[in-house]
Design a protein around this motif. Structure first.
Motif, PDB file in Angstrom:
ATOM      1  N   SER A   1     -35.413  65.197  -4.376  1.00 37.10           N
ATOM      2  CA  SER A   1     -34.563  64.328  -3.567  1.00 37.10           C
ATOM      3  C   SER A   1     -33.267  63.988  -4.292  1.00 37.10           C
ATOM      4  N   ASP A   2     -33.367  63.841  -5.615  1.00 34.23           N
ATOM      5  CA  ASP A   2     -32.197  63.459  -6.400  1.00 34.23           C
ATOM      6  C   ASP A   2     -31.314  64.636  -6.793  1.00 34.23           C
ATOM      7  N   ASN A   3     -31.869  65.869  -6.806  1.00 36.39           N
ATOM      8  CA  ASN A   3     -31.158  66.985  -7.419  1.00 36.39           C
ATOM      9  C   ASN A   3     -30.910  68.199  -6.534  1.00 36.39           C
ATOM     10  N   VAL A   4     -31.581  68.294  -5.402  1.00 35.07           N
ATOM     11  CA  VAL A   4     -31.428  69.470  -4.536  1.00 35.07           C
ATOM     12  C   VAL A   4     -30.723  69.070  -3.250  1.00 35.07           C
ATOM     13  N   GLU A   5     -29.556  69.610  -3.065  1.00 31.84           N
ATOM     14  CA  GLU A   5     -28.747  69.281  -1.889  1.00 31.84           C
ATOM     15  C   GLU A   5     -29.499  69.633  -0.604  1.00 31.84           C
ATOM     16  N   GLY A   6     -29.599  68.669   0.310  1.00 34.09           N
ATOM     17  CA  GLY A   6     -30.218  68.896   1.604  1.00 34.09           C
ATOM     18  C   GLY A   6     -31.728  68.789   1.617  1.00 34.09           C
ATOM     19  N   TYR A   7     -32.339  68.497   0.454  1.00 37.74           N
ATOM     20  CA  TYR A   7     -33.806  68.417   0.423  1.00 37.74           C
ATOM     21  C   TYR A   7     -34.301  67.242   1.261  1.00 37.74           C
ATOM     22  N   ALA A   8     -35.352  67.504   2.043  1.00 39.81           N
ATOM     23  CA  ALA A   8     -36.015  66.453   2.821  1.00 39.81           C
ATOM     24  C   ALA A   8     -37.483  66.818   2.971  1.00 39.81           C
TER      25      ALA A   8
ATOM     26  N   GLY B   1     -38.458  81.030 -28.187  1.00 40.84           N
ATOM     27  CA  GLY B   1     -37.644  81.936 -27.383  1.00 40.84           C
ATOM     28  C   GLY B   1     -38.352  82.519 -26.178  1.00 40.84           C
ATOM     29  N   ALA B   2     -39.678  82.357 -26.108  1.00 40.11           N
ATOM     30  CA  ALA B   2     -40.422  82.911 -24.977  1.00 40.11           C
ATOM     31  C   ALA B   2     -40.360  81.961 -23.779  1.00 40.11           C
ATOM     32  N   HIS B   3     -40.565  82.518 -22.596  1.00 36.02           N
ATOM     33  CA  HIS B   3     -40.643  81.730 -21.362  1.00 36.02           C
ATOM     34  C   HIS B   3     -39.383  80.884 -21.145  1.00 36.02           C
ATOM     35  N   ALA B   4     -38.231  81.465 -21.439  1.00 33.03           N
ATOM     36  CA  ALA B   4     -36.973  80.720 -21.404  1.00 33.03           C
ATOM     37  C   ALA B   4     -36.453  80.635 -19.975  1.00 33.03           C
ATOM     38  N   VAL B   5     -37.046  79.752 -19.188  1.00 31.13           N
ATOM     39  CA  VAL B   5     -36.623  79.618 -17.793  1.00 31.13           C
ATOM     40  C   VAL B   5     -35.169  79.171 -17.712  1.00 31.13           C
ATOM     41  N   GLU B   6     -34.689  78.486 -18.748  1.00 30.30           N
ATOM     42  CA  GLU B   6     -33.297  78.052 -18.727  1.00 30.30           C
ATOM     43  C   GLU B   6     -32.356  79.248 -18.799  1.00 30.30           C
ATOM     44  N   ARG B   7     -32.766  80.325 -19.471  1.00 29.28           N
ATOM     45  CA  ARG B   7     -31.955  81.547 -19.501  1.00 29.28           C
ATOM     46  C   ARG B   7     -31.932  82.197 -18.124  1.00 29.28           C
ATOM     47  N   GLU B   8     -33.084  82.242 -17.479  1.00 24.49           N
ATOM     48  CA  GLU B   8     -33.133  82.790 -16.117  1.00 24.49           C
ATOM     49  C   GLU B   8     -32.201  82.014 -15.198  1.00 24.49           C
ATOM     50  N   ALA B   9     -32.306  80.693 -15.247  1.00 26.31           N
ATOM     51  CA  ALA B   9     -31.474  79.862 -14.383  1.00 26.31           C
ATOM     52  C   ALA B   9     -29.996  80.079 -14.683  1.00 26.31           C
TER      53      ALA B   9
ATOM     54  N   MET C   1     -31.803  72.666 -12.403  1.00 28.86           N
ATOM     55  CA  MET C   1     -32.582  72.954 -13.600  1.00 28.86           C
ATOM     56  C   MET C   1     -33.005  71.623 -14.209  1.00 28.86           C
ATOM     57  N   CYS C   2     -34.288  71.509 -14.550  1.00 34.59           N
ATOM     58  CA  CYS C   2     -34.802  70.273 -15.125  1.00 34.59           C
ATOM     59  C   CYS C   2     -35.287  70.524 -16.550  1.00 34.59           C
ATOM     60  N   THR C   3     -34.709  69.804 -17.514  1.00 35.92           N
ATOM     61  CA  THR C   3     -35.109  69.921 -18.911  1.00 35.92           C
ATOM     62  C   THR C   3     -35.806  68.645 -19.391  1.00 35.92           C
ATOM     63  N   ASP C   4     -36.349  67.899 -18.460  1.00 37.39           N
ATOM     64  CA  ASP C   4     -37.072  66.664 -18.768  1.00 37.39           C
ATOM     65  C   ASP C   4     -38.568  66.935 -18.591  1.00 37.39           C
TER      66      ASP C   4
END
Length: 367
Positions: free
Chosen positions: A41-48, A87-95, A114-117
């Motif tokens: 709700s806070d981060n994705v435009e148009g989410y409902a 270095g493995a599973h670097a979803v931040e690199r994919e994003a 992208m959420c790093t929390d």
């Protein structure tokens, strides 16, 4: 269907059944729906909401979920839980690469956030659009006309040529990898892994191939572009009714590297027996309307402004070597008892043949 991921090259069984579609979230993979909904709700435009979560069958490396709402569906990719290799599973690199390439107009899913929390759902994750379309698991593309099959191959060719033509500096990816000395670094890396794995034994074809690759490094080793690392037909979503690529999937292996190596990995399908991994070797490609390897290479060269690709057979030998090194590592894990799946056993069974084919690529290149 931007989420059929992590399957790897398959030459056995029914990969479509094993990796397509969704299931209820599996035991051990549950995520906090309320916390995720609040973040969306806070981060994705148009989410409902309300929000329903399912899990894709594929995406074993980075767990992948389908987020369903009344108005739209999304895809969530997250790091797995537990202790991870650096270095493995670097979803931040994919994003990052998805966002950068989307900004150039290249066909990838749009990243919404992208959420790093870690406190939200336990690990880092990103959310992207759900791209609907067709995924072809068989390189011979059964079930379509010859004309459409030819057009699908041309669309793949145009897409990888477009990727290698992206100005990675202008796209903000200048530090996405180490440009230059790609083959020297890669041959050294995979050779070290091969020699270090004593449990898997040695093979004369592999030994002489390593010597040949190291002694014949291409003169254009400093050439660099964004490379995908796993560009193949089942890593693309095609338009539901048109021969057009809507999204390229699975960017876990992407980096800055040699475009010729990336293209040759894709073109390995022409020289790959389908019982080793999915390939076209032995298929009646003329009868299917599929361009032959020389024509496919020429089309790529034309699109990327090359007159020819003199190092092509070296690039091909390198890719077969790399795949053989990966299978050799699987053999080592089988020998040590850490890999016992039926797929692992099949990899070990075909390894001598794969190593022989790999050496034959060097012979073809003049060894």
């Amino acid at each position: 269907m931007e989420a059929r991921t992590g399957a790897g090259m398959s030459g056995q069984g029914d990969p479509a059944a094993a990796n397509s579609g969704t299931t209820p979230v599996r035991e051990g993979y549950a995520i906090d729906e309320a916390a995720l909904a609040a973040w969306l709700s806070d981060n994705v435009e148009g989410y409902a909401g309300p929000l329903t979560i399912e899990q894709f069958k594929g995406g074993q490396s980075n767990p992948t979920y389908k987020l369903i709402t009344p108005g739209a569906s999304y895809v969530l990719r997250k790091k797995p839980t537990g202790q991870l290799l650096k270095g493995a599973h670097a979803v931040e690199r994919e994003a990052r690469v998805l966002s950068a390439l989307h900004g150039t107009g290249f066909p990838v899913a749009r990243v919404y956030g992208m959420c790093t929390d870690d406190s939200v759902i336990g690990t880092w994750f990103f959310v992207m659009e759900m791209v609907e379309g067709r995924i072809f698991w068989d390189a011979t593309v059964p079930g379509v006309s010859n004309a459409e099959r030819a057009a699908l191959f041309d669309a793949m060719n145009a897409t990888i040529a477009r990727l290698h033509s992206v100005d990675y500096q202008a796209a903000g990816l200048g530090d996405y990898g180490k440009p230059g000395n790609y083959f020297a670094r890669q041959v050294n890396r995979w050779s070290q892994q091969y020699f270090a794995d004593e449990a898997a034994g040695r093979d004369p074809n592999m030994n002489r191939l390593i010597d040949w690759l190291q002694a014949n490094l291409p003169q254009d080793d400093d050439t660099a572009s964004v490379i995908h690392g796993d560009f193949r037909i089942d890593n693309m979503i095609f338009h539901p009714s048109e021969p057009r690529v809507l999204a390229v999937l699975d960017w876990e292996l992407s980096t800055l590297g040699h475009p010729g190596a990336d293209f040759a990995y894709h073109a390995m399908m022409y020289r790959m027996p389908p019982h080793i991994v999915a390939g076209l070797y032995g298929a009646d490609i003329a009868g299917l309307g599929i361009p032959d390897e020389a024509a496919y290479l020429a089309a790529y060269c034309r699109r990327t402004g090359r007159d020819a690709m003199p190092g092509y057979d070296y690039y091909m030998a390198f890719n077969f070597f790399r795949l053989a090194a990966i299978f050799h590592g699987i053999k080592g894990r089988v020998a040590s008892g850490t890999a016992a799946s039926a797929q692992a056993a099949r990899r070990v069974e075909v390894l001598p043949e794969l190593m022989e084919i790999a050496w034959q690529q060097a012979v073809r290149a003049g060894a």
